[in-house]
Enzyme design. Structure first.
Site, short mmCIF file in Angstrom:
data_model
loop_
_atom_site.label_atom_id
_atom_site.label_comp_id
_atom_site.label_asym_id
_atom_site.label_seq_id
_atom_site.Cartn_x
_atom_site.Cartn_y
_atom_site.Cartn_z
N GLY A 329 56.13 -29.72 -22.24
CA GLY A 329 57.28 -29.77 -21.35
C GLY A 329 56.86 -30.12 -19.93
CG MET A 331 49.37 -29.60 -17.01
SD MET A 331 48.90 -28.13 -17.98
CE MET A 331 47.64 -27.44 -16.90
CD GLU A 332 49.81 -24.44 -16.06
OE1 GLU A 332 50.64 -25.13 -16.67
OE2 GLU A 332 49.07 -23.61 -16.60
CG ASN A 333 48.30 -30.99 -13.61
OD1 ASN A 333 47.49 -30.66 -14.45
ND2 ASN A 333 49.34 -31.77 -13.87
CG HIS A 365 56.89 -21.91 -16.95
ND1 HIS A 365 56.94 -20.90 -17.90
CD2 HIS A 365 55.69 -22.50 -17.11
CE1 HIS A 365 55.80 -20.89 -18.57
NE2 HIS A 365 55.02 -21.85 -18.12
CD GLU A 366 54.92 -25.96 -15.71
OE1 GLU A 366 53.72 -25.82 -15.43
OE2 GLU A 366 55.37 -25.73 -16.85
CD GLU A 388 51.32 -21.18 -20.21
OE1 GLU A 388 52.45 -21.10 -19.71
OE2 GLU A 388 50.51 -22.06 -19.87
#
Ligand SMILES: [Zn+2]
Length: 911
Positions: A329, A331-333, A365-366, A388
């Site tokens: 969905g 990605m938290e880079n 969320h991210e 998570e």
């Protein structure tokens, strides 16, 4: 990361909600006549298990020299100076990295990770200033690169200079290539990264384990017409040999899996300043107008988290980028969060509530990860759940604070129910388990990590109190900033804040699989509470928990809330005189099911209007799960559903409708008209009351309810009148979109597919290609799996292999066809026949999701065939995924075997 998860949007029940079988038994509970099962104290056994688990986990924290999955630690990275030159049209890249390392002891060997890279040069400098070339060995199975020098390096600071090249792959991992059509219909490439869990090593040689944190200084050399975005602010843009050289500022100290670069033709939204942080959204050209909603929640949640964590946002800017091809969905880079388009770009005028909620959730969320995950990172992959689960929990808090009217915690009940479903399997797993090979963690991206994890955190937060919980989290983040931590570290911080022993309470929920069903019954003056583990198939599984139970006791005119920790098999509570009923799990925060005795259940059903929506939701959900588990007779459940004709909560209806959809999967086709008639009887009164047209001032939840009811009536109920009206309204919407509430559109489209012919299929296939928003594209795409004619579904399946459907969506389409009762045989035959091609084409996690479709194959002969196929091909989907699918399939088929005849008789009488 944000896995691609199901939404609670009306029509998606047919698609996504069924895509993973975990919805199967949203469950629960009520049951009338089952005797209380004798409970044994399993505490001793459980504690022994926990010791073992912890022991294994401790070993991972101090990797041994011969562990093939952990790099030696005598040379460690401090800083990477990375220069990459991607050639998008040639799908290759060249790179050079200078890595500043600390050498602990004299050595002639340096080991790091590299995969699918060609190393062209390697030079090593040590603290004494000696420079020497290194010989290079690549170990493909271990994904390692070993540099060997002739003169041992002296301890202290050293430098490695490595030149390399690689391929921009099309597997949506590492440094990969995505393509999209520009305004002229021409295919355009874009390069992006996805490194979690262990794919940074595909882009540059590195110490690719989360606790080798280092500073990254990145330079991208790109075509002049392109734009580059990375984790930090742009320091300079210069020209070199006709190319654009973009230098980025140093990042904070962080893990390799959080590094990101995106290169392509992109447009940015206007910049907003959140405190000192510039925040922007990025899209491919032509989609900038879809960014304002995402920007609003990005801004609001960033502000929320800075306050909640009481720590400033840790990077120097925040970019959120929509990537046309994206495996999960989002990605938290750090500072450069990547999303699939449906999770970031949306037009609020044409989107459903569910689609907006999805964007809000994923963005929040991210952003939550920027602290929890990025600033403080798990030491090893066994701790992934904490990242998570926590981000999922925080996304709810942030969205709830942003839009309280969305009642996000009520709707979270649907997600919690999904976790209860999977966790009711014998093939479930503990939230945290020992991870030796990182690939074992890949199977962690599931409903147990995200939804069960978030549920138990919510339960803990409610138990110790939100302020105490927040203070514990702040302490945890401050204590471990720029470093790594483990579950036990969080418990220490929370325990200090709460002044109580958190591990004793939480270990059972984290290190033990499953959860309890708490039985509640009133005797003359007492409430009797007991616990045992809940499973769908046989009930002999072991398990014991410390269960935070919140009770609401109704006695005469008085209502009283009591909290207790159920520490034993059985607890007796004195009740006030005149106690009428007791709601166990008041507020619905507990991660357990409740099984009311006959007296209590009947009184609760008589007083349904006094229950909160989430409590009614849990009542139905637990009753249905109990039915599937054989603890409640099917006729009793079907009778119970008649008590909800005046129900107006969309989540309660979602559970009811899902249970009808389950029956639709197991019923003999010749009896399907009986079930359709029953569904019409149950749903019509509520549909009539809600009507087809939104009323002034009605809530978002009512708009969604309307869509849920109409969608179910038109398809599960096969109701001709609803279908005709839906056709009219769909035509109206085509002419003037604003004339129809967007929330209704998914139901209309789904009904059109359900009743549609080849001409309509062609129309939908065309609309999928020319859709104005990612949500509309997705809606028409998934509608292609909702038709009933085999010849049309065949065309849909073919599109998953010929490139017409993106690899990011194709596995879900195959799964959706297998969940379509009119297409399941076809879908399964397609999977069997084309397995090798599908395996080659889809990313691993896509293949895993595709296989979720087998849970819809609820026929004994199909089940046999499925087992035989996976057995003979020795297919491993990672972790316990395949076992879970097979068990879910078994539950469906065994339900059919046990209850098929009862169901038919009941439906005949109900006519
Ligand atoms: Zn995440």
């Amino acid at each position: 990361m944000e896995r691609r998860r199901t939404t609670s949007n009306a029509h998606e029940w047919s698609i996504e909600r069924r895509e993973t079988l975990y919805r199967l038994g949203k469950s629960l509970a009520i049951f009338l006549a089952a005797p209380l099962i004798t409970l044994r104290s399993l505490q001793a056994i459980v504690h022994a298990d926990i010791e073992t688990t912890n022991g294994a986990h401790m070993n991972q924290l101090s990797p041994t020299a011969d562990d093939p999955f952990r790099l030696p630690r005598h040379v460690r990275p401090d800083r990477y100076e990375l220069r990459l030159e991607p050639d998008l049209s040639g799908a290759v890249f060249h790179g050079h990295v200078m890595i500043v390392v600390t050498v602990d002891r004299p050595t002639d060997v340096i080991v790091c990770n590299a995969l699918e890279l060609a190393i062209e040069s390697a030079l090593v400098e040590d603290a004494a200033g000696q420079r020497q070339p290194a010989s290079i060995t690549l170990d493909e199975p271990l994904q390692r690169c070993t540099l060997t020098v002739t003169r041992p390096l002296v301890p202290g600071e050293g430098r490695l200079h490595i030149g390399f090249r690689g391929t921009l792959n099309d597997k949506l991992r590492g440094f990969y290539r995505s393509t999209y059509k520009d305004r002229d219909g021409k295919a355009q490439p874009l390069a992006a990264t996805q490194f979690e869990a262990t794919d940074a090593r595909r882009a540059f040689p590195c110490w690719d384990e989360p606790d080798f944190k280092a500073v990254f200084s990145t330079t991208l050399v790109i075509d002049s017409a392109l734009t580059a975005v990375s984790n930090s602010a742009v320091l300079s843009e210069t020209q070199e040999r006709g190319k654009k050289v973009v230098r980025f500022a140093d990042t904070m100290k962080m893990s390799t899996y959080l590094v990101a670069f995106v290169v392509g033709r992109m447009e940015a939204s206007d910049l907003t300043l959140v405190g000192k942080t510039p925040l922007r959204l990025w899209t491919v050209p032509g989609k900038k107008h879809l960014t304002p909603f995402g920007q609003e929640i990005a801004t609001a949640s960033l502000q929320f988290f800075e306050r909640y964590y009481d720590i400033p946002y840790p990077a120097d800017k925040l970019d959120l980028l929509a990537i046309p091809d994206f495996a999960s969905g989002a990605m938290e880079n750090l500072g450069a969060i990547t999303f699939r388009e449906t999770a970031l770009l949306v037009d609020p005028r044409s989107a459903t509530h569910g689609e907006l909620e999805r964007v809000a959730d994923v963005v929040a969320h991210e952003n939550a990860h920027m602290w929890f995950g990025d600033l403080v990172t798990m030491s090893w992959w066994n701790g992934l759940w904490l990242n998570e689960a926590f981000a999922t929990f925080m996304e709810m808090l942030a969205v709830d604070a942003w839009k309280p009217e969305w009642k996000r915690w009520d709707t979270f009940g649907v997600a919690r129910a999904a976790a209860l479903s999977v966790d009711g399997l014998h093939s479930t797993r503990p939230i945290e388990y020992a991870v030796r090979a990182p690939k074992d963690a890949e199977a962690m991206f599931d409903v147990l990590t995200y939804e069960k994890g978030a549920s138990v955190l919510r339960m803990l937060e409610q138990h110790i109190g939100p302020t105490v919980f927040r203070d514990g989290v702040r302490n945890y983040l401050r204590s471990h900033a720029y470093g790594n931590a483990d579950t036990k570290d969080l418990w220490i911080s929370l325990g200090n804040a709460a002044r109580q022993e958190v591990p004793a309470l939480m270990d059972g929920w984290i290190f033990q699989p499953g959860y309890p069903i708490v039985s509640a019954e009133l005797t003359e003056s007492e409430l009797l509470l007991t616990q045992q583990r809940f499973t769908y198939l046989s009930n002999a599984a072991a398990g014991f928990w410390q269960v935070p139970v919140q009770l609401r006791i109704q006695a005469g005119e008085k209502t009283e809330t009591r909290r207790l920790l159920l520490m034993r098999d059985e607890e007796r509570l004195a009740c006030p005189e005149g106690t009428r009923f007791v709601v166990a799990n008041e507020g619905g925060h507990g991660f357990y099911r409740v099984h009311y005795g006959p007296l209590l259940l009947e009184r609760l059903l008589e007083g349904l209007e006094t229950l909160a929506p989430i409590e009614r939701f849990n009542l139905v959900n637990d009753a249905w799960a109990s039915t599937v588990a054989g603890l409640m007779p099917l006729p009793a459940y079907l009778d119970l559903t008649s008590r909800f004709t005046t129900e107006r909560d969309k989540n309660v209806w979602a559970v009811l409708i899902d249970s009808f959809a389950f029956l639709n999967r197991i019923i003999d086709p010749s009896d399907r008209p009986l079930l359709e008639a029953f569904v019409r009887i149950r749903i019509r009164p509520a549909t009539a009351a809600v009507g087809w047209t939104p009323q002034p001032g009605e809530s978002e939840l009512t708009k969604q309810l309307r869509s849920e009811l109409i969608g179910a009536l038109g398809r599960l109920g096969n109701d001709a009148e609803t279908q005709a009206r839906a056709a009219e309204l769909y035509a109206t919407a085509r002419k003037a979109a604003a004339a129809v509430d967007p929330n209704l559109l998914p139901a209309l489209v789904a009904i059109q597919a359900f009743t549609g012919d080849a001409a309509r299929y062609d129309e939908f296939a065309a609309r999928f290609k020319t859709a104005a928003t990612p949500q509309e594209e997705r809606r028409y795409l998934f509608a292609l799996a909702q038709f009933r004619q085999p010849v049309l579904l065949d065309r849909t399946l073919a599109k998953t292999l010929d490139g017409e459907i993106r690899v990011q969506d194709a596995p879900f389409m195959v799964s959706a066809v297998m969940h379509n009762v009119y297409g399941r045989e076809l879908g399964w035959r397609f999977v069997k026949t084309n397995w090798d091609a599908l395996d080659r084409r889809f990313p691993k996690q896509g293949l895993r999701r595709m296989c979720g479709g087998i849970t819809g194959l609820c026929k004994p002969e199909l089940e046999r065939d499925v087992r035989q196929f996976f057995d003979s091909r020795k297919i491993d989907l990672g972790g316990k995924t395949l076992d879970q699918y097979l068990e879910q399939l078994r539950i469906g088929v065994s339900f059919r075997e046990r209850h098929g005849e009862t169901l038919k008789q009941y439906l005949q009488k109900a006519r």
